[in-house]
Design a protein around this motif. Structure first.
Motif, PDB file in Angstrom:
ATOM      1  N   ALA A 298      33.887  43.255  32.618  1.00 60.90           N
ATOM      2  CA  ALA A 298      34.428  43.123  34.343  1.00 60.90           C
ATOM      3  C   ALA A 298      36.146  44.143  34.165  1.00 60.90           C
ATOM      4  CB  ALA A 298      35.656  41.571  34.508  1.00 60.90           C
ATOM      5  N   GLU A 299      36.678  44.646  33.056  1.00 64.87           N
ATOM      6  CA  GLU A 299      37.304  45.305  33.207  1.00 64.87           C
ATOM      7  C   GLU A 299      37.093  46.738  33.573  1.00 64.87           C
ATOM      8  OE1 GLU A 299      40.548  43.027  29.603  1.00 64.87           O
ATOM      9  OE2 GLU A 299      38.544  44.724  29.072  1.00 64.87           O
ATOM     10  N   GLN A 300      35.640  47.065  32.802  1.00 64.48           N
ATOM     11  CA  GLN A 300      35.388  48.568  33.470  1.00 64.48           C
ATOM     12  C   GLN A 300      35.009  48.807  34.649  1.00 64.48           C
ATOM     13  OE1 GLN A 300      31.406  49.900  31.885  1.00 64.48           O
ATOM     14  NE2 GLN A 300      31.072  48.981  30.303  1.00 64.48           N
ATOM     15  N   ALA A 301      34.602  47.309  35.369  1.00 65.42           N
ATOM     16  CA  ALA A 301      34.793  47.769  37.418  1.00 65.42           C
ATOM     17  C   ALA A 301      36.346  47.818  37.386  1.00 65.42           C
ATOM     18  CB  ALA A 301      34.022  46.134  37.919  1.00 65.42           C
ATOM     19  N   LEU A 302      36.897  47.703  37.060  1.00 60.91           N
ATOM     20  CA  LEU A 302      38.172  47.353  37.552  1.00 60.91           C
ATOM     21  C   LEU A 302      38.703  49.170  37.864  1.00 60.91           C
ATOM     22  CD1 LEU A 302      40.559  46.021  38.652  1.00 60.91           C
ATOM     23  CD2 LEU A 302      41.454  46.508  36.245  1.00 60.91           C
ATOM     24  N   SER A 303      38.044  49.870  35.925  1.00 59.86           N
ATOM     25  CA  SER A 303      38.943  51.264  36.091  1.00 59.86           C
ATOM     26  C   SER A 303      37.436  52.144  37.012  1.00 59.86           C
ATOM     27  CB  SER A 303      38.562  51.428  34.895  1.00 59.86           C
ATOM     28  OG  SER A 303      37.645  51.404  33.963  1.00 59.86           O
ATOM     29  N   SER A 304      36.331  51.834  37.726  1.00 62.11           N
ATOM     30  CA  SER A 304      34.863  52.118  37.835  1.00 62.11           C
ATOM     31  C   SER A 304      35.824  52.252  39.542  1.00 62.11           C
ATOM     32  CB  SER A 304      34.366  51.386  38.170  1.00 62.11           C
ATOM     33  OG  SER A 304      33.317  52.156  39.028  1.00 62.11           O
ATOM     34  N   GLU A 305      35.718  54.063  39.662  1.00 58.80           N
ATOM     35  CA  GLU A 305      36.238  54.630  41.242  1.00 58.80           C
ATOM     36  C   GLU A 305      35.030  53.972  42.237  1.00 58.80           C
ATOM     37  OE1 GLU A 305      38.579  56.392  42.677  1.00 58.80           O
ATOM     38  OE2 GLU A 305      39.070  55.932  40.585  1.00 58.80           O
ATOM     39  N   THR A 306      33.638  54.224  41.955  1.00 58.10           N
ATOM     40  CA  THR A 306      32.803  52.933  42.578  1.00 58.10           C
ATOM     41  C   THR A 306      33.171  51.539  42.631  1.00 58.10           C
ATOM     42  OG1 THR A 306      31.221  54.207  41.165  1.00 58.10           O
ATOM     43  CG2 THR A 306      30.176  52.641  42.903  1.00 58.10           C
ATOM     44  N   TRP A 307      33.211  51.020  42.173  1.00 57.30           N
ATOM     45  CA  TRP A 307      33.741  49.516  41.952  1.00 57.30           C
ATOM     46  C   TRP A 307      34.554  49.277  42.897  1.00 57.30           C
ATOM     47  CZ3 TRP A 307      31.972  45.260  41.494  1.00 57.30           C
ATOM     48  CH2 TRP A 307      32.608  43.994  41.336  1.00 57.30           C
ATOM     49  N   LYS A 308      35.871  50.347  43.304  1.00 58.51           N
ATOM     50  CA  LYS A 308      36.782  49.917  43.115  1.00 58.51           C
ATOM     51  C   LYS A 308      37.015  50.342  44.931  1.00 58.51           C
ATOM     52  CE  LYS A 308      39.863  52.242  40.840  1.00 58.51           C
ATOM     53  NZ  LYS A 308      41.077  52.615  39.639  1.00 58.51           N
TER      54      LYS A 308
ATOM     55  N   ARG B  17      24.355  44.358  55.686  1.00 58.43           N
ATOM     56  CA  ARG B  17      24.650  43.673  54.941  1.00 58.43           C
ATOM     57  C   ARG B  17      25.993  44.553  53.764  1.00 58.43           C
ATOM     58  NH1 ARG B  17      26.511  38.130  55.078  1.00 58.43           N
ATOM     59  NH2 ARG B  17      24.781  38.049  55.625  1.00 58.43           N
ATOM     60  N   ARG B  18      27.131  44.519  53.502  1.00 56.49           N
ATOM     61  CA  ARG B  18      27.417  45.439  52.768  1.00 56.49           C
ATOM     62  C   ARG B  18      27.158  45.055  51.637  1.00 56.49           C
ATOM     63  NH1 ARG B  18      31.584  48.394  52.271  1.00 56.49           N
ATOM     64  NH2 ARG B  18      33.226  46.530  50.905  1.00 56.49           N
ATOM     65  N   THR B  19      26.415  46.019  50.456  1.00 55.82           N
ATOM     66  CA  THR B  19      25.999  45.475  48.785  1.00 55.82           C
ATOM     67  C   THR B  19      26.455  46.738  47.879  1.00 55.82           C
ATOM     68  OG1 THR B  19      23.828  45.105  50.575  1.00 55.82           O
ATOM     69  CG2 THR B  19      23.509  44.766  48.195  1.00 55.82           C
ATOM     70  N   LEU B  20      26.708  46.487  47.027  1.00 54.75           N
ATOM     71  CA  LEU B  20      26.682  47.078  46.206  1.00 54.75           C
ATOM     72  C   LEU B  20      26.008  45.894  44.588  1.00 54.75           C
ATOM     73  CD1 LEU B  20      28.601  48.824  44.365  1.00 54.75           C
ATOM     74  CD2 LEU B  20      29.939  46.695  43.671  1.00 54.75           C
ATOM     75  N   VAL B  21      24.866  47.456  44.269  1.00 52.99           N
ATOM     76  CA  VAL B  21      23.863  46.886  43.451  1.00 52.99           C
ATOM     77  C   VAL B  21      24.775  47.528  41.783  1.00 52.99           C
ATOM     78  CG1 VAL B  21      21.409  47.779  42.538  1.00 52.99           C
ATOM     79  CG2 VAL B  21      21.923  47.261  44.829  1.00 52.99           C
ATOM     80  N   ILE B  22      25.279  46.139  41.176  1.00 50.86           N
ATOM     81  CA  ILE B  22      24.288  46.882  39.595  1.00 50.86           C
ATOM     82  C   ILE B  22      23.781  47.129  38.940  1.00 50.86           C
ATOM     83  CG2 ILE B  22      26.372  46.110  37.449  1.00 50.86           C
ATOM     84  CD1 ILE B  22      27.798  44.998  38.906  1.00 50.86           C
ATOM     85  N   LEU B  23      23.643  47.734  37.756  1.00 50.80           N
ATOM     86  CA  LEU B  23      22.564  48.421  37.635  1.00 50.80           C
ATOM     87  C   LEU B  23      22.666  48.042  35.537  1.00 50.80           C
ATOM     88  CD1 LEU B  23      21.709  51.569  39.168  1.00 50.80           C
ATOM     89  CD2 LEU B  23      20.789  49.887  39.050  1.00 50.80           C
ATOM     90  N   GLY B  24      21.988  47.332  34.923  1.00 47.71           N
ATOM     91  CA  GLY B  24      21.904  47.010  34.010  1.00 47.71           C
ATOM     92  C   GLY B  24      23.393  46.174  33.029  1.00 47.71           C
ATOM     93  N   PRO B  25      24.416  46.126  32.157  1.00 46.25           N
ATOM     94  CA  PRO B  25      23.475  47.277  31.087  1.00 46.25           C
ATOM     95  C   PRO B  25      22.295  46.502  29.930  1.00 46.25           C
ATOM     96  CG  PRO B  25      25.457  46.155  30.466  1.00 46.25           C
ATOM     97  CD  PRO B  25      25.546  45.758  32.385  1.00 46.25           C
ATOM     98  N   LEU B  26      21.316  46.748  29.595  1.00 48.59           N
ATOM     99  CA  LEU B  26      20.328  45.759  28.698  1.00 48.59           C
ATOM    100  C   LEU B  26      21.201  46.188  26.824  1.00 48.59           C
ATOM    101  CD1 LEU B  26      16.952  46.418  29.114  1.00 48.59           C
ATOM    102  CD2 LEU B  26      17.820  44.672  29.771  1.00 48.59           C
ATOM    103  N   ASN B  27      20.775  45.665  26.492  1.00 52.03           N
ATOM    104  CA  ASN B  27      21.455  45.681  24.717  1.00 52.03           C
ATOM    105  C   ASN B  27      20.630  46.530  24.163  1.00 52.03           C
ATOM    106  OD1 ASN B  27      21.736  44.986  22.374  1.00 52.03           O
ATOM    107  ND2 ASN B  27      21.251  43.362  22.350  1.00 52.03           N
ATOM    108  N   PRO B  28      21.116  47.766  23.849  1.00 53.17           N
ATOM    109  CA  PRO B  28      20.301  49.566  23.527  1.00 53.17           C
ATOM    110  C   PRO B  28      20.769  49.192  21.719  1.00 53.17           C
ATOM    111  CG  PRO B  28      22.996  49.824  24.054  1.00 53.17           C
ATOM    112  CD  PRO B  28      22.983  47.755  24.350  1.00 53.17           C
ATOM    113  N   TRP B  29      20.645  48.484  21.667  1.00 63.13           N
ATOM    114  CA  TRP B  29      20.694  48.018  20.345  1.00 63.13           C
ATOM    115  C   TRP B  29      19.772  47.890  19.195  1.00 63.13           C
ATOM    116  CZ3 TRP B  29      25.022  50.520  19.055  1.00 63.13           C
ATOM    117  CH2 TRP B  29      26.213  50.768  20.116  1.00 63.13           C
ATOM    118  N   ILE B  30      18.834  46.832  20.871  1.00 63.75           N
ATOM    119  CA  ILE B  30      17.788  46.542  20.379  1.00 63.75           C
ATOM    120  C   ILE B  30      16.384  47.504  20.479  1.00 63.75           C
ATOM    121  CG2 ILE B  30      18.262  43.842  20.405  1.00 63.75           C
ATOM    122  CD1 ILE B  30      16.407  44.774  22.999  1.00 63.75           C
ATOM    123  N   MET B  31      17.083  48.140  20.853  1.00 65.11           N
ATOM    124  CA  MET B  31      16.113  49.213  21.638  1.00 65.11           C
ATOM    125  C   MET B  31      15.394  50.232  20.240  1.00 65.11           C
ATOM    126  SD  MET B  31      16.651  50.007  25.665  1.00 65.11           S
ATOM    127  CE  MET B  31      17.577  49.094  26.080  1.00 65.11           C
TER     128      MET B  31
END
Lengths: 402, 460
Positions: A384-394, A318-332
């Motif tokens: 979503a906009e970040q994804a569009l500019s990501s090579e991995t995603w594209k 099965r073709r799979t893409l894993v998205i990691l995070g992002p958690l809110n860094p402003w609370i850490m």
């Protein structure tokens, strides 16, 4: 007490129970042939009724569907949804499903503003502008409230009946390893989300101390489609009760009363969205930064389950893409932020070694986080906009194009 | 392990095919015994020590009786042992609490420590079954069983181990000696009765329990209508629960090639209290008749003596059910009611002059009134309920009684009436039987979720 009198009922005699005497009060005797017919009728009903009475999700018309919050434990709907997405995708469309917890589901946003909705919208708009020949994509929102990685594995194993061409986008929410409790790795029994989706016997979470009988019931219920369907019916039409429980709640009513039909209809609307959260940065809100009890990846139960899920998907090719995070860094706190990045680095290395595509978006602006992990609508747009500019995603998306 | 759980389904799925294949070999009885012990030990493996001990003592005692002229002594050993087990495990806490209360009332500054004992499931049933063997052997009603395996299987055979029917040795033991092949008709019969019992328990008893529990948990919060309806519901709940268990037990045994006694026969169609006891928990009623009432003298003495014997037997039956004053009161209620109504019930005017419908209603009301003691959580609660029912009603507030439960009760009552009427042939029509069975299975599938409520009689 009984006296020494001739007993008027032959059934009352203890000795020599003949076939005629055998049936006590209120029993219906069936012959072997009768049983054959009865079982045949039942098997036909078990097979046909769930097929004939499956909710039509109208996906052709409403492409931004998600499982309503109040039906989160009706896994039969999830199964139907999976079956109907393939048919609804249409020709010349890359069909993807996005799976995860309430971050994917969209805890604070309307179903048209979720991560999957934004990805679909922005990608399709961009390709129309730049390369109209490219096929469109349709990303279905398969987020399920509270679906931690272990539940996600069960969900896909038991109910993810997609066409083999359908690609999977899995969201790994690091929130589930921010404490041993969330990681389900404490020995102290504790309630957790979606126990019915967790492994019931081998490899079950340490916190899961349900008795054998209950676990067996759950395991059978998840596998037998006709039982799952009946359970779903009870969730939708009897508010999750059995008949006795429902009539206790509604002593004077019948389920086909217009009031209850209306209630069932209401279940299908988006419920459970948290509203009224304004886009204010965490600094301005004055919320102090927190410490988290990170669980090391090597010891994490949730991570081990997520890896097993990925192995299973690889076995299915099965073709799979894993998205990691992002958690809110402003609370850490600073130390936690470092730990978070270290863990995600480690996850990325592991997935790369396994030749699994993964994409790690950058954190979004502070005011776009509603809490530890959930973005607000604008946050999803940014992601979503970040994804569009990501090579991995594209690369991952375009690899679908023949 | 409860019959209406998947655990039991799995157990039976493993047990039954092996049983069918080894039944007529020398492995048949051992397999049945091991499986029965697994079934019982599933609750708590420690229970097995007790049942093994109880079984072995009675087996050994009968062996001694066989060789010794002092048969009465050995019978006494068996009775003391069985009753001792019952008292130790079932009544020790009750006795200690009452003793402490008495000491406190007398102003004696001493408190007997409360024993910390676990009440093994079904202890009252298997001790009575085992005890009946020694008594019957003593009386010469049954031959000595020479095989310990067969005797142990008689005591512990799993369908009826935890809540009866309480079988007599002369009825069940010979069935272990002739293990014949099981025809399909028996399997079909057994499955029919099992499904009926499953429906009674899961669809009827467990549903009615919801209303009963809601009222009986805090009776002081309810007025007469709710208290009356909850009591009527409990009468049917306990019937569905216990007769459902019995049906499942008998159905399983039938599928395994054994016949267990009938335990219920439309008890709420009884036209007198005596008739009620011939229809309710028949195996226990007849046990008390044969081993308590008749040895006390039965109805052979004067009228006063007969009434005394009857009342005492019913009182003991109450105590057998549970270690609480409410059960004693339940037994006493039946004793008094039986003494007061026996003369009337045997009169020609009552028998022939009163319509059956009125007699049935009268008995049902009496039985319902007795069930209040049986179900109430405490003596105080029982009094609250009686007062609530009989006190002048100031407000007839909405009892929030589900009409569906009322319809269910009327439906079953109607079905029972039909079974005893000249119209019963309607129920025997193949199409009626088939459609009823399909309806039961469909209801179980669609409307009954996960509910592993134990049977009421397991606590006894």
């Amino acid at each position: 007490m009984t006296e020494l009198q001739p007993q008027p009922h032959s059934e009352a005699k203890a000795n020599s129970v003949s076939s005629a005497d055998f049936h006590g009060a209120n029993t219906q005797r069936l012959s072997g042939r009768g049983w054959g017919i009865a079982l045949l009728v039942m098997v036909l009903m078990w097979t046909l009724v769930p097929k004939l009475y499956t909710p039509n999700l109208n996906l052709e018309h409403a492409r931004q569907f998600r499982i309503p919050f109040s039906l989160s434990e009706d896994y039969s709907i999830y199964r139907s949804y999976a079956e109907q997405t393939d048919a609804a995708a249409g020709e010349n469309i890359i069909n993807c499903v996005m799976l995860g917890d309430s971050v994917v589901w969209g805890e604070y946003v309307a179903k048209t503003d979720t991560w999957s909705a934004e990805l679909t919208r922005i990608w399709n708009a961009s390709k129309s502008e730049n390369d109209p020949a490219q096929p469109s994509i349709q990303i279905w929102n398969f987020g399920l409230n509270g679906a931690h990685p272990t539940a996600l594995r069960g969900l896909i194993r038991h109910h993810g009946k997609w066409d083999s061409r359908t690609a999977l986008i899995l969201h790994f929410n690091p929130l589930w390893i921010t404490s041993p409790e969330r990681d389900l790795s404490t020995f102290k029994p504790a309630p957790f989300n979606h126990p019915a989706l967790a492994p019931q016997f081998r490899d079950r979470p340490k916190v899961y101390k349900e008795n054998f009988g209950e676990r067996l019931r759950v395991a059978i219920g998840q596998r037998a489609g006709f039982l799952l369907w009946a359970q779903g019916m009870r969730i939708r039409h009897l508010n999750g009760y059995d008949w006795g429980g429902w009539v206790m709640e509604n002593p004077d009513a019948l389920p086909w009363d217009p009031e209850f039909v209306k209630k069932t209809d209401e279940m299908w609307r988006d419920q459970g969205i948290r509203e009224g959260v304004e886009a204010v940065s965490w600094e301005d809100q004055g919320i102090p930064r927190q410490s988290l009890e990170w669980v090391a990846l090597e010891e994490s139960y949730q991570w081990s389950q997520f890896l097993k899920l990925l192995d299973e998907l690889q076995d299915q090719e099965r073709r799979t893409l894993v998205i990691l995070g992002p958690l809110n860094p402003w609370i850490m706190k600073e130390a936690d932020l470092q730990q978070y990045n270290k863990i995600l680095d480690q996850v990325e290395i592991t997935l790369t070694e396994k030749s699994i595509s993964c994409w790690r978006p950058d954190s979004i602006a502070s005011e776009l986080y509603a809490d530890t992990s959930h973005p607000l609508a604008k946050g999803y747009t940014q992601l979503a906009e970040q994804a569009l500019s990501s090579e991995t995603w594209k690369n991952w998306i375009t690899a679908r194009i023949p | 392990m409860l019959f209406h759980t998947w655990t039991f389904a799995l157990f039976f799925l493993v047990f039954y095919p092996v049983y069918l294949s080894v039944r007529r070999t020398s492995l048949g009885i051992p397999w049945l015994l091991v499986s029965s012990y697994c079934f019982y030990g599933w609750w708590n493996p420690l229970y097995l020590l007790l049942i093994l001990y109880s079984t072995w003592i009675d087996f050994w005692v009968v062996g001694r009786m066989d060789q010794s002229p002092r048969r009465r002594l050995w019978l006494t050993v068996s009775l003391v042992n069985n009753l001792g087990i019952l008292v130790s495990f079932k009544y020790a806490t009750f006795l200690t609490n009452n003793l402490n209360l008495a000491l406190q009332t007398l102003g004696i500054p001493y408190e007997v420590p409360e024993p910390d004992v676990l009440l093994p499931v079904g202890i009252s049933f298997f001790t009575f079954q085992s005890m009946s063997y020694t008594i019957d052997y003593y009386r010469g009603h049954v031959a000595r069983e020479t095989s310990f395996l067969r005797f142990a299987t008689f005591v512990s055979i799993f369908p009826q181990l935890v809540a009866g029917p309480i079988e007599r040795a002369k009825h069940l033991l010979p069935q272990f000696n002739r293990l014949e092949s099981i025809p399909w008709s028996r399997i079909a019969d057994g499955a029919s009765v099992f499904v009926t019992g499953l429906f009674k328990k899961v669809a009827c008893a467990n549903a009615l329990a919801l209303y009963v529990d809601s009222v009986y948990t805090l009776p002081e919060n309810h007025t007469a209508p709710a208290l009356i309806l909850a009591t009527v519901c409990f009468a049917w709940q306990i019937y569905f629960d216990f007769s459902g268990y019995t049906d499942m037990a008998r159905g399983l045994a039938r599928m395994m090639g054994f016949d267990l006694s009938i335990n219920f026969h439309h008890p709420y169609l009884a036209t007198g209290l005596g008739d009620f006891w011939r229809r309710w928990h028949i195996s226990l009623s007849s046990w008390f008749r044969d081993y308590v009432y008749i040895p006390l003298g039965g109805s052979r003495g004067s009228l006063v003596q007969t009434y005394w014997n009857m009342a005492l037997t019913l009182l003991i039956s109450g105590i057998w059910h549970g270690a609480a004053w409410t059960f004693v009161a339940w037994g006493a209620f039946h004793a008094v009611a039986r003494v007061l109504t026996r003369g009337m019930e045997s009169s020609r005017r009552y028998r022939d002059g009163v319509p059956a419908f009125v007699k049935r209603l009268w008995v049902f009301v009496l039985v319902c009134l007795s069930w209040i003691f049986f179900r109430a959580m405490s003596w105080e609660d029982a009094m609250v309920i009686y007062r609530g029912i009989f006190a002048p009603v100031s407000t007839w507030s909405d009892p929030e009684f589900p009409l569906a439960f009322g319809a269910l009760i009327l439906l079953v009552w109607g079905h029972q009436w039909l079974e005893e009427s000249r119209w019963k042939t309607i129920l025997k029509l193949p199409v009626v039987r088939l459609s009823t069975m399909v309806a039961l299975l469909t209801y179980l599938w669609l409307f009954c979720g996960a509910d592993e409520q134990a049977f009421i009689y397991f606590q006894f």
